[in-house]
Scaffold this motif. Sequence first.
Motif, PDB file in Angstrom:
ATOM      1  N   GLU A 112       0.854  -1.185   0.000  1.00 11.51           N
ATOM      2  CA  GLU A 112       0.000   0.000   0.000  1.00 11.51           C
ATOM      3  C   GLU A 112       0.890   1.235   0.000  1.00 11.51           C
ATOM      4  N   PRO A 113       0.376   2.373  -0.428  1.00  9.30           N
ATOM      5  CA  PRO A 113       1.197   3.593  -0.428  1.00  9.30           C
ATOM      6  C   PRO A 113       1.648   3.964   0.982  1.00  9.30           C
ATOM      7  N   LEU A 114       2.884   4.401   1.091  1.00 10.09           N
ATOM      8  CA  LEU A 114       3.406   4.941   2.339  1.00 10.09           C
ATOM      9  C   LEU A 114       3.182   6.452   2.303  1.00 10.09           C
ATOM     10  N   VAL A 115       2.415   6.963   3.254  1.00  7.16           N
ATOM     11  CA  VAL A 115       2.033   8.371   3.241  1.00  7.16           C
ATOM     12  C   VAL A 115       2.499   9.056   4.515  1.00  7.16           C
ATOM     13  N   LEU A 116       2.540  10.367   4.458  1.00  8.30           N
ATOM     14  CA  LEU A 116       2.888  11.160   5.626  1.00  8.30           C
ATOM     15  C   LEU A 116       1.613  11.513   6.379  1.00  8.30           C
ATOM     16  N   ALA A 117       1.527  11.088   7.631  1.00 11.53           N
ATOM     17  CA  ALA A 117       0.372  11.409   8.482  1.00 11.53           C
ATOM     18  C   ALA A 117       0.630  12.756   9.143  1.00 11.53           C
ATOM     19  N   ILE A 118      -0.314  13.683   8.962  1.00  8.41           N
ATOM     20  CA  ILE A 118      -0.140  15.072   9.377  1.00  8.41           C
ATOM     21  C   ILE A 118      -1.344  15.504  10.193  1.00  8.41           C
ATOM     22  N   PRO A 119      -1.153  16.273  11.242  1.00 11.57           N
ATOM     23  CA  PRO A 119      -2.310  16.813  11.967  1.00 11.57           C
ATOM     24  C   PRO A 119      -3.071  17.813  11.091  1.00 11.57           C
ATOM     25  N   ALA A 120      -4.361  17.901  11.289  1.00 12.61           N
ATOM     26  CA  ALA A 120      -5.168  18.887  10.559  1.00 12.61           C
ATOM     27  C   ALA A 120      -4.665  20.299  10.871  1.00 12.61           C
ATOM     28  N   ARG A 121      -4.776  21.159   9.879  1.00 14.06           N
ATOM     29  CA  ARG A 121      -4.369  22.568   9.992  1.00 14.06           C
ATOM     30  C   ARG A 121      -2.856  22.719  10.150  1.00 14.06           C
ATOM     31  N   HIS A 122      -2.117  21.734   9.673  1.00 13.69           N
ATOM     32  CA  HIS A 122      -0.658  21.815   9.720  1.00 13.69           C
ATOM     33  C   HIS A 122      -0.151  22.615   8.517  1.00 13.69           C
ATOM     34  N   PRO A 123       0.946  23.368   8.646  1.00 13.87           N
ATOM     35  CA  PRO A 123       1.449  24.167   7.512  1.00 13.87           C
ATOM     36  C   PRO A 123       1.764  23.346   6.263  1.00 13.87           C
ATOM     37  N   LEU A 124       2.132  22.077   6.410  1.00 15.31           N
ATOM     38  CA  LEU A 124       2.488  21.260   5.252  1.00 15.31           C
ATOM     39  C   LEU A 124       1.300  20.946   4.361  1.00 15.31           C
ATOM     40  N   LEU A 125       0.099  21.179   4.841  1.00 19.34           N
ATOM     41  CA  LEU A 125      -1.081  20.863   4.047  1.00 19.34           C
ATOM     42  C   LEU A 125      -1.276  21.809   2.863  1.00 19.34           C
ATOM     43  N   VAL A 126      -0.426  22.814   2.741  1.00 24.22           N
ATOM     44  CA  VAL A 126      -0.465  23.652   1.535  1.00 24.22           C
ATOM     45  C   VAL A 126       0.031  22.869   0.320  1.00 24.22           C
ATOM     46  N   TYR A 127       0.772  21.763   0.572  1.00 28.25           N
ATOM     47  CA  TYR A 127       1.271  20.922  -0.511  1.00 28.25           C
ATOM     48  C   TYR A 127       0.282  19.786  -0.802  1.00 28.25           C
ATOM     49  N   LYS A 128       0.044  19.519  -2.102  1.00 32.68           N
ATOM     50  CA  LYS A 128      -0.717  18.328  -2.470  1.00 32.68           C
ATOM     51  C   LYS A 128       0.152  17.086  -2.340  1.00 32.68           C
ATOM     52  N   ARG A 129       1.414  17.219  -2.698  1.00 34.87           N
ATOM     53  CA  ARG A 129       2.424  16.187  -2.456  1.00 34.87           C
ATOM     54  C   ARG A 129       3.583  16.863  -1.742  1.00 34.87           C
ATOM     55  N   ILE A 130       4.012  16.278  -0.656  1.00 33.43           N
ATOM     56  CA  ILE A 130       4.929  16.975   0.253  1.00 33.43           C
ATOM     57  C   ILE A 130       6.382  16.618  -0.051  1.00 33.43           C
ATOM     58  N   PRO A 131       7.229  17.604  -0.285  1.00 36.24           N
ATOM     59  CA  PRO A 131       8.656  17.318  -0.449  1.00 36.24           C
ATOM     60  C   PRO A 131       9.222  16.717   0.835  1.00 36.24           C
ATOM     61  N   LEU A 132      10.047  15.690   0.683  1.00 32.93           N
ATOM     62  CA  LEU A 132      10.628  15.050   1.851  1.00 32.93           C
ATOM     63  C   LEU A 132      11.459  16.050   2.655  1.00 32.93           C
ATOM     64  N   SER A 133      12.133  16.963   1.960  1.00 37.23           N
ATOM     65  CA  SER A 133      12.951  17.954   2.663  1.00 37.23           C
ATOM     66  C   SER A 133      12.101  18.836   3.577  1.00 37.23           C
ATOM     67  N   GLU A 134      10.865  19.126   3.165  1.00 36.94           N
ATOM     68  CA  GLU A 134       9.968  19.919   4.008  1.00 36.94           C
ATOM     69  C   GLU A 134       9.460  19.098   5.193  1.00 36.94           C
TER      70      GLU A 134
END
Length: 295
Positions: free
Chosen positions: A163-185
Amino acid sequence: MELRHLRCFLAVAKELHFARAAERLHIDQSPLSRTIRELEEDLGTTLFQRTTRSTRLTRAGKAFLEHVPRVFTALDQARMGATMAAAGYEGKLHLAIADGVAPTRLSALLALCREEDPEIAVDFSEVPMTALIKGLHEELYDVGFAQSPDVGDGVMARIAWSEPLVLAIPARHPLLVYKRIPLSEALRYPLVLGDPHYCEGYCSQVERVLRHGDQEPLVAERVCSPHLMMALVAAGYALALVGASQIMAGCERGVVGRRLQGTEPALVTWIVHRDVDLPEAVARFVERVGSVDSA
């Protein structure tokens, strides 16, 4: 030698302190010490090195400790077997799970087993990868799931599902501006990862992904279960790399899963069993894994 001797030995071996072991067993320290002496006399060797300041396992004690837990595992399996037979089941399959597996796939597989083999009871054990492999060799388990194919000689491993390995992020986190998140970020924020002792295969796959980053991850915590991992993410404590199904099946609110940019990492689960002709019920179980994967 009686079971009470073994129970007392395990308590002292765990606590390495006779008073605490006696408290764990709800007995006085004097009968505990007497029981350990009886066991040592029966074995003809000393199991514990005792001083006024410490209690340590001797070499013989360490060797004995490797085998004693299997006695209780076998006893539990025998007890469960009798219970299942009394309930009308005609057979039993011992299934061990290491690292945790995709809950949706596992649920679908077990539901199919209940439908097609209702007379076969399934007994579950959650164990570290090393204990899973050892248990297969010692025939404590019939089959297992793990997130590593490194099983050694005498055991077979094949891909059960991925299955896809995804980044789990809390809601309203700054990274949610990305549709796909750079690993460096993602690596700018703390991560909660698995404990390698309990999640060996998962950790190996995740760390392989993290090595593609241009900086060392900031590890906030290492945990033993995906449930605690998701709870910490939901609380805003850290981010986590998990299988996509953990996001879908998690009961914590406020966790979002996003894929990484520029890569499509997958979390792979293997089914493992002894490299022998499998009993009919075990072989049917193994065959069902493929049908669940394609369903």
